[in-house]
Design a protein around this motif. Structure first.
Motif, PDB file in Angstrom:
ATOM      1  N   THR A 127       5.636  57.281  86.370  1.00  0.00           N
ATOM      2  CA  THR A 127       6.162  57.113  85.011  1.00  0.00           C
ATOM      3  C   THR A 127       7.578  56.569  85.092  1.00  0.00           C
ATOM      4  OG1 THR A 127       4.836  58.951  84.194  1.00  0.00           O
ATOM      5  CG2 THR A 127       6.692  58.280  82.831  1.00  0.00           C
ATOM      6  N   ASN A 128       7.760  55.381  84.559  1.00  0.00           N
ATOM      7  CA  ASN A 128       9.093  54.771  84.492  1.00  0.00           C
ATOM      8  C   ASN A 128       9.818  54.786  85.835  1.00  0.00           C
ATOM      9  OD1 ASN A 128       8.974  54.065  81.797  1.00  0.00           O
ATOM     10  ND2 ASN A 128       9.963  55.949  81.068  1.00  0.00           N
ATOM     11  N   ARG A 146       3.367  51.271  72.580  1.00  0.00           N
ATOM     12  CA  ARG A 146       3.283  51.855  73.921  1.00  0.00           C
ATOM     13  C   ARG A 146       1.839  51.931  74.385  1.00  0.00           C
ATOM     14  NH1 ARG A 146       7.753  56.673  73.893  1.00  0.00           N
ATOM     15  NH2 ARG A 146       6.679  57.117  75.849  1.00  0.00           N
ATOM     16  N   PRO A 178       2.703  56.523  78.781  1.00  0.00           N
ATOM     17  CA  PRO A 178       4.096  56.986  78.767  1.00  0.00           C
ATOM     18  C   PRO A 178       5.105  55.850  78.908  1.00  0.00           C
ATOM     19  CG  PRO A 178       3.077  57.495  80.883  1.00  0.00           C
ATOM     20  CD  PRO A 178       2.017  56.836  80.041  1.00  0.00           C
TER      21      PRO A 178
HETATM   22  C1  NAG Z   1       9.864  55.483  79.636  1.00  0.00           C
HETATM   23  O1  NAG Z   1      10.918  54.602  79.320  1.00  0.00           O
HETATM   24  C2  NAG Z   1      10.909  54.149  77.976  1.00  0.00           C
HETATM   25  C3  NAG Z   1      12.048  53.165  77.837  1.00  0.00           C
HETATM   26  O2  NAG Z   1      11.668  51.963  78.427  1.00  0.00           O
HETATM   27  C4  NAG Z   1      11.040  55.310  77.034  1.00  0.00           C
HETATM   28  O3  NAG Z   1      10.950  54.863  75.708  1.00  0.00           O
HETATM   29  C5  NAG Z   1       9.924  56.282  77.314  1.00  0.00           C
HETATM   30  O4  NAG Z   1      10.090  57.423  76.498  1.00  0.00           O
HETATM   31  C6  NAG Z   1       9.932  56.710  78.751  1.00  0.00           C
HETATM   32  N1  NAG Z   1       8.792  57.584  79.006  1.00  0.00           N
HETATM   33  C7  NAG Z   1       8.938  58.842  79.375  1.00  0.00           C
HETATM   34  C8  NAG Z   1       7.684  59.630  79.573  1.00  0.00           C
HETATM   35  O5  NAG Z   1      10.040  59.351  79.572  1.00  0.00           O
END
Ligand code: NAG
Ligand code: NAG
Ligand code: NAG
Ligand code: NAG
Ligand code: NAG
Length: 388
Positions: free
Chosen positions: A30-31, A325, A345
């Motif tokens: 995730t990210n 998303r 996510p």
């Molecule tokens: C992942 O990053 C995005 C920003 O690009 C954010 O909006 C999102 O909430 C993040 N996801 C999580 C699970 O933290």
């Protein structure tokens, strides 16, 4: 009895019983940061990320890379800009960590490689370039944005070094308004022993000022040096319409799917549309269909599609858009009433892109370089599993 004894022995030894096949999937990501630019990068810092898996399993990523505009070289004349390059980042552990493999510089125009990179590993020999050669197509544009030039570079050492190969097409000022004549957004595939390069095109009639909005076209090559005539893929007679951002996947029934954003769609500006064709060179003969998920969402802007064999007898078409998303799934070869939404996510990104992970095709990697105008953009990857 014997079985439970050996299970107990394994438990005592602290061994996991969860992965009897020996192959264990890594955790979902995730990210995960591919690249977080330094403070001095110019807004939007990063955009338009792409990721591809090489045959050997290594992942390579690239993106629009907005370098600082203040040139620290004091001997440089006032108007001497820093020419942007396309970064090539690598991951050899399925996306968990990333590092730089190369910087691809403009070798012919003196302008930089500014927008819309496309990365591709050749699947067969084409001209003097063997299967396994990597191609990078990008829009080379000077700092004043006055010219758009889609150039192709090749790497025969898996992306460590790159050489200019050929120019595909040249357009005018890089602004997305109908009175200008730029070209945009290359996408590559192999078909009938040729490389096909698709792009968005505001030139029409050729060489004159645009009177027909934007269309999408392709050109083909058998040697990577000489490119054939411009063939329309999606064009509309209404001169306010702007279909763009072509991406294409092969489906298991012999058809091909093209997704695109459609400024001019009645549903919403830049609604996501698609066309299905038995031949990826004749999409212009097919009807555009609004991608309409059953939950009523309207996918909008900068779509990307992949097909994976996972998820059912016909596999799954997976589509991302630029404003949600969610991903959109179709397990019925693109049937208009069969689209569903899947929460992810990952954040939204301008032209977020997708990769079917080679070690497990139910896993889809999403790469995003952030949003238009984003002050804090970075390049992030997220993986989702269609079976979870
Ligand atoms: C992942 O990053 C995005 C920003 O690009 C954010 O909006 C999102 O909430 C993040 N996801 C999580 C699970 O933290
Ligand atoms: C931008 O910042 C990075 C990291 O601090 C530094 O290495 C680089 O020289 C800076 N570039 C410019 C053009 O100022
Ligand atoms: C294209 O537009 C420019 C600026 O509006 C104008 O100067 C030029 O004459 C036009 N060219 C053609 C072929 O219409
Ligand atoms: C083009 O589309 C716009 C927006 O839908 C519409 O207002 C206009 O009448 C159309 N033009 C023509 C020539 O059909
Ligand atoms: C970017 O990050 C800074 C520092 O965290 C914050 O102040 C700013 O609001 C952010 N900008 C955007 C557009 O989110």
């Amino acid at each position: 009895m014997k079985l439970s004894t050996s299970l107990a022995t394994l438990s005592l030894l602290g061994l996991s019983l969860a992965a009897p096949s020996g192959r264990q999937d890594p955790p979902l990501l995730t990210n995960v940061t591919v690249f977080d630019p330094p403070e001095n990068y110019t807004v939007p810092r990063t955009l338009y990320a792409r990721v591809r898996a090489l045959e050997c399993g290594t992942l390579l990523a690239t993106w629009e890379n907005y370098l600082p505009t203040d040139n620290p070289d004091e001997t440089c004349p006032d108007n001497c800009p820093i020419n942007p390059y396309m970064p090539i980042y690598q991951s050899t552990n399925q996306g968990r960590t990333w590092s730089e493999r190369a910087k691809v510089y403009d070798q012919v125009n003196g302008w930089g490689l500014r927008y819309q990179p496309e990365l591709y590993e050749m699947t067969e020999d084409i001209g003097d370039y063997p299967a396994g050669t990597l191609l990078l197509a990008a829009n080379s544009i000077p700092a004043d944005l006055s010219v758009t030039k889609i150039d192709v570079y090749a790497s025969t050492d898996k992306g460590f070094t790159w050489s200019f190969v050929s120019n595909v097409a040249i357009g005018g000022l890089a602004l997305p308004e109908n009175q200008y004549t730029p070209i945009w957004e290359p996408f590559i595939l192999t078909y009938n022993h040729q490389i096909v390069l698709y792009y968005s095109d505001q030139r029409e009639p050729e060489g004159q000022n645009n009177t027909l909005g934007q269309k999408m076209v392709h050109q083909t090559t058998s040697d990577l040096l000489n490119w054939g005539p411009i063939v329309d893929d999606v064009h509309y007679a209404n001169n306010t319409f702007r279909p763009g951002m072509p991406t294409i996947s092969e489906l298991p029934d012999g058809n091909w799917i093209l997704t695109y954003e459609f400024y001019g769609a009645p549903e919403e500006a830049f609604a996501v549309y698609y066309r299905i064709s038995p031949d990826p060179l004749t999409f212009d003969q097919r009807e555009g269909v609004f991608l309409s998920p059953r939950d009523g969402t309207i996918p909008v802007g900068s779509p990307y599609n992949v097909w994976t064999p996972a998820g059912g007898p016909h596999g799954t078409i997976v589509v991302s858009d630029g404003n949600h998303r969610e991903l959109y799934l179709n397990k019925e070869l693109g049937a208009p009433d069969a689209w569903t939404s899947l929460a992810t996510p990952a954040g939204t990104s301008y032209t977020r892109s997708l990769l079917v992970l080679p070690h497990n095709p139910s896993r889809i990697m999403i790469i995003g370089g952030g949003v238009l105008g984003g002050e804090n953009n970075s390049v992030l990857v997220t993986t989702i599993d269609l079976n979870e």
